[in-house]
Design a protein around this motif. Structure first.
Motif, short mmCIF file in Angstrom:
data_model
loop_
_atom_site.label_atom_id
_atom_site.label_comp_id
_atom_site.label_asym_id
_atom_site.label_seq_id
_atom_site.Cartn_x
_atom_site.Cartn_y
_atom_site.Cartn_z
N VAL A 41 27.60 93.76 5.16
CA VAL A 41 27.51 92.67 6.15
C VAL A 41 27.54 93.21 7.56
O VAL A 41 26.88 92.70 8.46
CB VAL A 41 28.65 91.66 5.92
N CYS A 42 28.33 94.26 7.78
CA CYS A 42 28.49 94.81 9.13
C CYS A 42 28.69 96.31 9.02
O CYS A 42 29.41 96.79 8.13
CB CYS A 42 29.68 94.15 9.83
N SER A 43 28.11 97.06 9.92
CA SER A 43 28.23 98.51 9.90
C SER A 43 29.63 98.91 10.38
O SER A 43 29.92 98.92 11.58
CB SER A 43 27.16 99.15 10.79
N VAL A 44 30.48 99.21 9.43
CA VAL A 44 31.85 99.62 9.72
C VAL A 44 32.11 100.94 9.01
O VAL A 44 31.68 101.14 7.87
CB VAL A 44 32.87 98.56 9.25
N SER A 45 32.82 101.82 9.66
CA SER A 45 33.09 103.14 9.09
C SER A 45 33.86 103.04 7.78
O SER A 45 34.86 102.31 7.69
CB SER A 45 33.92 103.96 10.09
N PRO A 46 33.42 103.76 6.74
CA PRO A 46 34.19 103.77 5.49
C PRO A 46 35.58 104.35 5.68
O PRO A 46 36.52 103.93 5.00
CB PRO A 46 33.33 104.63 4.55
N PHE B 266 31.31 83.49 5.33
CA PHE B 266 32.13 82.31 5.64
C PHE B 266 33.50 82.75 6.12
O PHE B 266 34.03 82.23 7.12
CB PHE B 266 32.26 81.41 4.41
N ARG B 267 34.11 83.71 5.42
CA ARG B 267 35.44 84.16 5.84
C ARG B 267 35.40 84.89 7.18
O ARG B 267 36.29 84.72 8.02
CB ARG B 267 36.05 85.05 4.76
N THR B 268 34.37 85.70 7.41
CA THR B 268 34.29 86.39 8.70
C THR B 268 34.12 85.39 9.84
O THR B 268 34.66 85.59 10.93
CB THR B 268 33.13 87.41 8.72
N GLU B 269 33.39 84.31 9.59
CA GLU B 269 33.25 83.27 10.62
C GLU B 269 34.59 82.58 10.90
O GLU B 269 34.91 82.24 12.05
CB GLU B 269 32.20 82.25 10.19
N LEU C 131 34.74 95.04 -2.60
CA LEU C 131 34.89 94.27 -1.37
C LEU C 131 34.57 95.14 -0.16
O LEU C 131 33.88 94.71 0.77
CB LEU C 131 36.30 93.71 -1.25
N THR C 132 35.06 96.37 -0.17
CA THR C 132 34.79 97.30 0.93
C THR C 132 33.29 97.53 1.08
O THR C 132 32.76 97.52 2.19
CB THR C 132 35.51 98.63 0.68
N ALA C 133 32.60 97.72 -0.03
CA ALA C 133 31.15 97.91 0.02
C ALA C 133 30.45 96.67 0.55
O ALA C 133 29.48 96.76 1.32
CB ALA C 133 30.62 98.26 -1.38
N ALA C 134 30.93 95.49 0.16
CA ALA C 134 30.33 94.24 0.63
C ALA C 134 30.52 94.06 2.13
O ALA C 134 29.61 93.59 2.83
CB ALA C 134 30.93 93.06 -0.12
N GLU D 264 33.43 91.82 19.14
CA GLU D 264 32.57 92.75 18.40
C GLU D 264 32.57 92.42 16.91
O GLU D 264 33.62 92.23 16.31
CB GLU D 264 33.06 94.18 18.59
N PRO D 265 31.40 92.36 16.30
CA PRO D 265 31.32 92.10 14.86
C PRO D 265 32.14 93.08 14.03
O PRO D 265 32.72 92.70 13.01
CB PRO D 265 29.82 92.22 14.56
N ALA D 266 32.19 94.35 14.45
CA ALA D 266 32.95 95.33 13.68
C ALA D 266 34.44 95.01 13.67
O ALA D 266 35.13 95.24 12.68
CB ALA D 266 32.73 96.73 14.25
N VAL D 267 34.95 94.46 14.78
CA VAL D 267 36.36 94.08 14.85
C VAL D 267 36.62 92.94 13.86
O VAL D 267 37.59 92.96 13.11
CB VAL D 267 36.75 93.66 16.28
N VAL D 268 35.75 91.96 13.87
CA VAL D 268 35.90 90.81 12.97
C VAL D 268 35.82 91.26 11.51
O VAL D 268 36.64 90.87 10.67
CB VAL D 268 34.82 89.75 13.25
N ALA D 269 34.83 92.11 11.21
CA ALA D 269 34.67 92.58 9.83
C ALA D 269 35.89 93.37 9.37
O ALA D 269 36.38 93.19 8.25
CB ALA D 269 33.42 93.45 9.71
N SER D 270 36.41 94.24 10.23
CA SER D 270 37.57 95.04 9.87
C SER D 270 38.80 94.18 9.61
O SER D 270 39.49 94.35 8.60
CB SER D 270 37.88 96.04 10.98
N LEU D 271 39.07 93.22 10.50
CA LEU D 271 40.26 92.39 10.34
C LEU D 271 40.11 91.42 9.16
O LEU D 271 41.10 91.07 8.51
CB LEU D 271 40.54 91.64 11.64
N THR D 272 38.89 91.00 8.87
CA THR D 272 38.65 90.19 7.68
C THR D 272 39.00 90.99 6.43
O THR D 272 39.70 90.51 5.53
CB THR D 272 37.18 89.75 7.62
N HIS D 273 38.50 92.21 6.37
CA HIS D 273 38.76 93.10 5.24
C HIS D 273 40.25 93.38 5.08
O HIS D 273 40.81 93.26 3.99
CB HIS D 273 37.98 94.40 5.47
N LEU D 274 40.91 93.71 6.17
CA LEU D 274 42.34 94.03 6.12
C LEU D 274 43.15 92.85 5.62
O LEU D 274 44.04 93.00 4.76
CB LEU D 274 42.82 94.46 7.51
#
Length: 243
Positions: free
Chosen positions: A158-163, A50-53, A151-154, A69-79
């Motif tokens: 959801v999306c393949s992002v570099s640890p 929901f938050r990534t959307e 949260l990082t693991a979650a 790119e999904p990775a961009v969205v996932a990264s900025l959501t996490h940050l």
């Protein structure tokens, strides 16, 4: 490092005082029924999606492009989420010498809207942090490990992002909070710098960033913001010309 039963009034006052440092440092006492617990962000894929959307929609409105790119969205959501969590905690610790502590189930966030999201935090105890090293260690033990690491693991699930990228996000969020605290209250700047240096020297965030020759912080990874059209790079990005 044991959390001590400091009086609730002292801890609440420290969080209230932190709110004066800026919007990312403000917390609410009581979440509304539609808010999500921090624990759910790591255990309920629907909450994180929901938050990534929400972030995707905000980015699409800001930089209209056919696809982001999904990775961009996932990264900025996490940050954004990590920055929202650590800012009031660090602000309270810098101002009062105690780091608020509570289970992640007692932290709630409203996932709709732009950053900084509304955050509610009810501290049940606190840790005395006299030195920069003590604050760095307490932050790792009581927040980065039990709250941020899941949260990082979650996000990675959801999306393949570099640890490496996500670890850099954590350091960037912490560094940003410390920098903002020092700007809002210049007398805190030296202590804030010392805390960041302690975090970079040892522990899980060791090696995720460093100081430039001018003393500013640069992370050793990139949050991928540069992949948005005309976005450029963040001030602490490894791709920044000052690196």
């Amino acid at each position: 490092m044991t959390a001590l039963p400091f009086g609730h009034q002292r801890v609440d006052r420290s969080l209230a005082a932190a709110g004066a440092l800026g919007p990312f440092f403000r917390v609410d006492d009581h979440p509304s029924p539609d808010w999500t617990s921090w624990a759910a962000l790591s255990t309920d894929p629907k909450a994180l999606r929901f938050r990534t959307e929400e972030v995707h929609a905000a980015l699409a409105a800001w930089k209209p492009v056919p696809d982001i790119e999904p990775a961009v969205v996932a990264s900025l959501t996490h940050l954004g989420l990590v920055a929202r969590l650590v800012s009031p905690l660090l602000g309270a610790a810098l101002l009062s010498g105690v780091l608020p502590v509570t289970p992640v189930e007692n932290v709630h966030v409203h996932l709709t809207g732009a950053n900084p999201l509304p955050l509610a935090l009810s501290a049940t105890s606190a840790v005395a942090v006299g030195s920069a090293e003590e604050l760095a260690d307490a932050l790792h033990l009581h927040w980065l490990t039990p709250a941020v690491r899941p949260l990082t693991a979650a996000v990675r699930a959801v999306c393949s992002v570099s640890p490496r990228l996500l670890d850099g996000n954590v350091t960037s969020a912490v560094a940003g909070a410390l920098r903002m605290a020092g700007v809002a209250r210049p007398e805190l700047a030296a202590r804030a710098d010392a805390v960041l240096d302690a975090l970079l020297r040892s522990g899980p965030l060791e090696g995720t960033g460093r100081r430039r020759e001018d003393g500013s912080f640069v992370r050793r990874s990139c949050c991928l913001c540069y992949r948005l059209p005309d976005a450029g790079t963040c001030g602490d990005c490894i791709l920044d010309a000052r690196r």
